[in-house]
Design an enzyme around this catalytic site. Structure first.
Site, PDB file in Angstrom:
ATOM      1  N   LYS A   1       0.838  -1.197   0.000  1.00  0.00           N
ATOM      2  CA  LYS A   1       0.000   0.000   0.000  1.00  0.00           C
ATOM      3  C   LYS A   1       0.876   1.250   0.000  1.00  0.00           C
ATOM      4  O   LYS A   1       1.549   1.558   0.979  1.00  0.00           O
ATOM      5  CB  LYS A   1      -0.902   0.037   1.239  1.00  0.00           C
ATOM      6  CG  LYS A   1      -2.051   1.029   1.043  1.00  0.00           C
ATOM      7  CD  LYS A   1      -2.769   1.379   2.324  1.00  0.00           C
ATOM      8  CE  LYS A   1      -2.182   2.583   3.016  1.00  0.00           C
ATOM      9  NZ  LYS A   1      -2.118   3.813   2.209  1.00  0.00           N
TER      10      LYS A   1
ATOM     11  N   CYS B   1      13.231  11.623   5.934  1.00  0.00           N
ATOM     12  CA  CYS B   1      13.340  11.231   7.345  1.00  0.00           C
ATOM     13  C   CYS B   1      14.754  11.420   7.866  1.00  0.00           C
ATOM     14  O   CYS B   1      14.969  11.546   9.064  1.00  0.00           O
ATOM     15  CB  CYS B   1      12.902   9.792   7.506  1.00  0.00           C
ATOM     16  SG  CYS B   1      13.816   8.672   6.435  1.00  0.00           S
TER      17      CYS B   1
ATOM     18  N   GLU C   1       9.117  16.031  15.485  1.00  0.00           N
ATOM     19  CA  GLU C   1       9.519  15.939  14.076  1.00  0.00           C
ATOM     20  C   GLU C   1       8.613  16.863  13.265  1.00  0.00           C
ATOM     21  O   GLU C   1       7.408  16.628  13.179  1.00  0.00           O
ATOM     22  CB  GLU C   1       9.369  14.501  13.566  1.00  0.00           C
ATOM     23  CG  GLU C   1       9.851  14.364  12.132  1.00  0.00           C
ATOM     24  CD  GLU C   1       9.503  13.022  11.500  1.00  0.00           C
ATOM     25  OE1 GLU C   1       8.386  12.532  11.686  1.00  0.00           O
ATOM     26  OE2 GLU C   1      10.369  12.480  10.796  1.00  0.00           O
TER      27      GLU C   1
ATOM     28  N   GLU D   1       9.922   1.510  10.305  1.00  0.00           N
ATOM     29  CA  GLU D   1      10.852   2.623  10.049  1.00  0.00           C
ATOM     30  C   GLU D   1      10.073   3.901  10.267  1.00  0.00           C
ATOM     31  O   GLU D   1       9.118   4.172   9.533  1.00  0.00           O
ATOM     32  CB  GLU D   1      11.378   2.560   8.615  1.00  0.00           C
ATOM     33  CG  GLU D   1      12.210   1.334   8.307  1.00  0.00           C
ATOM     34  CD  GLU D   1      13.439   1.226   9.172  1.00  0.00           C
ATOM     35  OE1 GLU D   1      13.919   2.260   9.674  1.00  0.00           O
ATOM     36  OE2 GLU D   1      13.907   0.091   9.373  1.00  0.00           O
TER      37      GLU D   1
HETATM   38  P1  NAD Z   1       2.020   7.983   7.981  1.00  0.00           P
HETATM   39  O1  NAD Z   1       2.409   7.191   9.162  1.00  0.00           O
HETATM   40  O2  NAD Z   1       0.905   8.926   8.080  1.00  0.00           O
HETATM   41  O3  NAD Z   1       1.652   7.035   6.748  1.00  0.00           O
HETATM   42  C1  NAD Z   1       2.558   6.072   6.246  1.00  0.00           C
HETATM   43  C2  NAD Z   1       1.757   4.980   5.568  1.00  0.00           C
HETATM   44  O4  NAD Z   1       1.008   4.292   6.568  1.00  0.00           O
HETATM   45  C3  NAD Z   1       0.755   5.473   4.532  1.00  0.00           C
HETATM   46  O5  NAD Z   1       0.693   4.556   3.458  1.00  0.00           O
HETATM   47  C4  NAD Z   1      -0.545   5.469   5.318  1.00  0.00           C
HETATM   48  O6  NAD Z   1      -1.682   5.340   4.511  1.00  0.00           O
HETATM   49  C5  NAD Z   1      -0.347   4.245   6.200  1.00  0.00           C
HETATM   50  N1  NAD Z   1      -1.160   4.240   7.411  1.00  0.00           N
HETATM   51  C6  NAD Z   1      -1.615   5.301   8.112  1.00  0.00           C
HETATM   52  N2  NAD Z   1      -2.363   4.891   9.162  1.00  0.00           N
HETATM   53  C7  NAD Z   1      -2.361   3.548   9.126  1.00  0.00           C
HETATM   54  C8  NAD Z   1      -2.957   2.549   9.940  1.00  0.00           C
HETATM   55  N3  NAD Z   1      -3.723   2.862  11.006  1.00  0.00           N
HETATM   56  N4  NAD Z   1      -2.753   1.262   9.636  1.00  0.00           N
HETATM   57  C9  NAD Z   1      -1.995   0.931   8.575  1.00  0.00           C
HETATM   58  N5  NAD Z   1      -1.419   1.828   7.742  1.00  0.00           N
HETATM   59  C10 NAD Z   1      -1.597   3.126   8.030  1.00  0.00           C
HETATM   60  O7  NAD Z   1       3.351   8.699   7.515  1.00  0.00           O
HETATM   61  P2  NAD Z   1       3.521   9.740   6.342  1.00  0.00           P
HETATM   62  O8  NAD Z   1       2.972  11.050   6.799  1.00  0.00           O
HETATM   63  O9  NAD Z   1       3.039   9.133   5.071  1.00  0.00           O
HETATM   64  O10 NAD Z   1       5.114   9.841   6.233  1.00  0.00           O
HETATM   65  C11 NAD Z   1       5.892  10.737   6.965  1.00  0.00           C
HETATM   66  C12 NAD Z   1       6.587  10.016   8.089  1.00  0.00           C
HETATM   67  O11 NAD Z   1       7.347   8.931   7.578  1.00  0.00           O
HETATM   68  C13 NAD Z   1       7.573  10.890   8.830  1.00  0.00           C
HETATM   69  O12 NAD Z   1       7.422  10.682  10.202  1.00  0.00           O
HETATM   70  C14 NAD Z   1       8.925  10.367   8.366  1.00  0.00           C
HETATM   71  O13 NAD Z   1       9.984  10.544   9.262  1.00  0.00           O
HETATM   72  C15 NAD Z   1       8.627   8.928   8.182  1.00  0.00           C
HETATM   73  N6  NAD Z   1       9.595   8.293   7.319  1.00  0.00           N
HETATM   74  C16 NAD Z   1      10.504   7.444   7.890  1.00  0.00           C
HETATM   75  C17 NAD Z   1      11.471   6.847   7.112  1.00  0.00           C
HETATM   76  C18 NAD Z   1      12.463   5.897   7.700  1.00  0.00           C
HETATM   77  O14 NAD Z   1      13.133   5.207   6.950  1.00  0.00           O
HETATM   78  N7  NAD Z   1      12.601   5.837   9.016  1.00  0.00           N
HETATM   79  C19 NAD Z   1      11.506   7.112   5.735  1.00  0.00           C
HETATM   80  C20 NAD Z   1      10.572   7.993   5.197  1.00  0.00           C
HETATM   81  C21 NAD Z   1       9.614   8.580   6.001  1.00  0.00           C
END
Ligand code: NAD
Length: 480
Positions: A173, A282, A384, A248
């Protein structure tokens, strides 16, 4: 308006309820497509195909699987400009970045695991005086991969490549905010001979489609990249099912700059590590810790160089700094800038929304923003923000720098700037972060473990770590 369907069992099919979510082009602030708003029925449908496809896919030889993944990589490469165009349109990132970083890295992820897999021990033997042990690592079955919006195809492929090469079938997804390149990947999979049902791309909201994936009783593992709050929710919801989890999550990464660094090189790279992708990586540095003796010089040079970044239409080749990826995130960043001021921070540069004339007049642009005068303990420095907002923090001694760097709930990455390699190793050892760069940033050998500690991550990706995650070991012991 184009409707982006799910890719299930090798075909594009509409979501069961025929409902869709608007997809925005953030640089112009307008809807340009609609993506499937899938639910648990769609997930169940995809799961059944993935389950059926598992035995055929897992019984292929590693070479047969690698050949198909390489063909997918070739397919993306043959359409690199098109994929870069859509990645930029979907995210607001400069087209040059999508063309030189995002899409090449997606190709590299697929090629890397197709090559690296040959060095992975799917079978190993351990013998002592009385027994022979054969350790066999088998694919898990159907696994789930969930990725965020900041590096859409880059992180989507980083998960599906090891999952597939290890012999699993996948429900993946992408973020509902940036689904387009994952959507287009289905066409490449069709052209590359990927058997139907092996990779199923489900679009939709995290709280519905994502939740259905993590809650599915037969999905064996979930590899997630996204925010810490979502990762926590996934960990809580999957705890009783004992699914394998790789999380992650967020970061608030320090750049630790010592006076004995290679100053010009440091300045150039710290600008990149702070503001690449509008600070929405990130791994971006958001807390810039500077040894006191060079604080004033750094401040002056940093402001002067950052103010020269070209903010503009992501389609323009010369743009270095594009749009924020969604309106909600744009509002959140602006709120943090207000909070930073309320907490006593002084804005040295930026701090405002940017109005761009022409096509991008309604886009979500924010100036690169530099604060000083904020305590490390304040919310602006502890949360963050995930945008183009950095804080300058002076430090006295090496111990002081390490203490400030570690005084945070996150532990994803850090950069250390010094020409004294003994000191660099000492500081690297003291800093709590899973990924540490000395005198560089974002240099990646894909064999190395990638991920964070503390609230930034659980488990690691990359090389053996990813292949171990996507396999289950079984030890078969016989007496000699
Ligand atoms: P998010 O957590 O809102 O969403 C990430 C994914 O999870 C999306 O596909 C979303 O639809 C899904 N999701 C959301 N709620 C869910 C649930 N209840 N159950 C299952 N899936 C769910 O994050 P975002 O806003 O898309 O991304 C930004 C974040 O990602 C920042 O915190 C950033 O630091 C982090 N990030 C981390 C890394 C890493 O490698 N550590 C890399 C890139 C981004």
């Amino acid at each position: 308006m184009e409707q982006l369907y799910n890719f299930i069992n090798g075909e594009y099919i509409p979501p069961s309820l025929n409902q869709y979510i608007d997809v925005f082009e953030p640089a112009i602030g307008k809807v340009y497509a609609q993506v499937a708003d899938s639910n648990s029925d769609d997930v169940e449908n995809a799961f059944r195909f993935a389950e059926n496809a598992f035995s055929g896919w897992s019984e292929l030889t590693v070479k047969e699987r690698a050949d198909i993944l390489n063909r997918i990589a070739d397919g993306i490469e043959s359409r690199l400009d098109e994929f870069a165009y859509y990645e930029s349109k979907d995210t607001g990132k400069p087209i040059t970045q999508a063309r030189t970083v995002d899409i090449p890295r997606a190709i590299a992820n697929l090629r890397f695991f197709s090559e690296y897999v040959y060095s992975f021990d799917f079978e190993s033997n351990l013998t002592d005086d009385i027994s022979k042990n054969k350790v066999v690592r088998s694919p898990l079955g159907v696994v789930g991969c969930i990725s965020p919006w900041n590096l859409p195809l880059y992180l989507f492929s980083w998960k599906i490549a090891p999952a597939l090469i290890a012999g699993n079938t996948v429900l993946a997804k992408p973020s509902e905010l940036t689904p387009y390149t994952a959507y287009k990947l289905g066409e490449i999979c069709q052209d590359s001979g990927l058997p139907s049902g092996v990779l199923n791309i489900i679009h939709g909201q995290g709280s519905i489609a994502g939740d259905a994936m993590i809650s599915h009783p037969k999905i064996k593992a979930v590899s997630f990249t996204g925010g810490t709050a979502t990762g926590k929710l996934i960990a809580e919801k999957t705890a009783s099912s004992f699914k394998k989890l790789s999380l992650e999550m967020g970061g608030k990464n320090p750049a630790i700059i010592f006076s004995d660094c290679n100053y010009d090189k440091m300045l150039e790279i710290v600008i990149r590590s702070s503001f690449s992708n509008q600070g929405q990586v990130c791994l971006c540095s958001s807390r810039i810790l500077i040894e006191k003796s060079i604080y004033d010089k750094f401040k002056k040079d940093f402001i002067s160089r950052v103010s020269g970044l070209i903010v503009g239409d992501p389609n323009d080749e010369e743009t270095q700094f594009g749009a924020i990826s969604s309106q909600a995130h744009y509002n959140k960043i602006l709120d943090y800038i207000i909070l930073g001021k309320q907490e006593g921070g002084e804005i040295l540069l930026g701090g405002n929304a940017v109005k761009i004339n022409g096509r991008c007049k309604d886009g979500y642009f924010i100036e690169p923003t530099i604060f000083q005068g904020l305590k490390n303990s304040c919310q602006t420095n502890q949360d963050e923000i995930f945008g183009p907002v950095v804080t300058l923090i002076p430090f006295d001694t090496e111990e002081d720098g390490i203490r400030i760097a570690n005084n945070i709930k996150y532990g994803l990455s850090a950069t250390i700037w010094t020409e004294d390699m003994v000191k660099a190793q000492r500081v690297a050892k003291g800093v709590d972060a899973g990924v540490i760069w000395v005198n560089c940033w974002l240099v990646r050998d894909l064999r190395t473990p990638f991920g964070g500690m503390k609230k930034s991550g659980l488990g690691r990706e990359g090389g053996d770590e990813a292949l171990r995650f996507f396999t289950e070991p079984k030890n078969i012991c016989t007496l000699i």
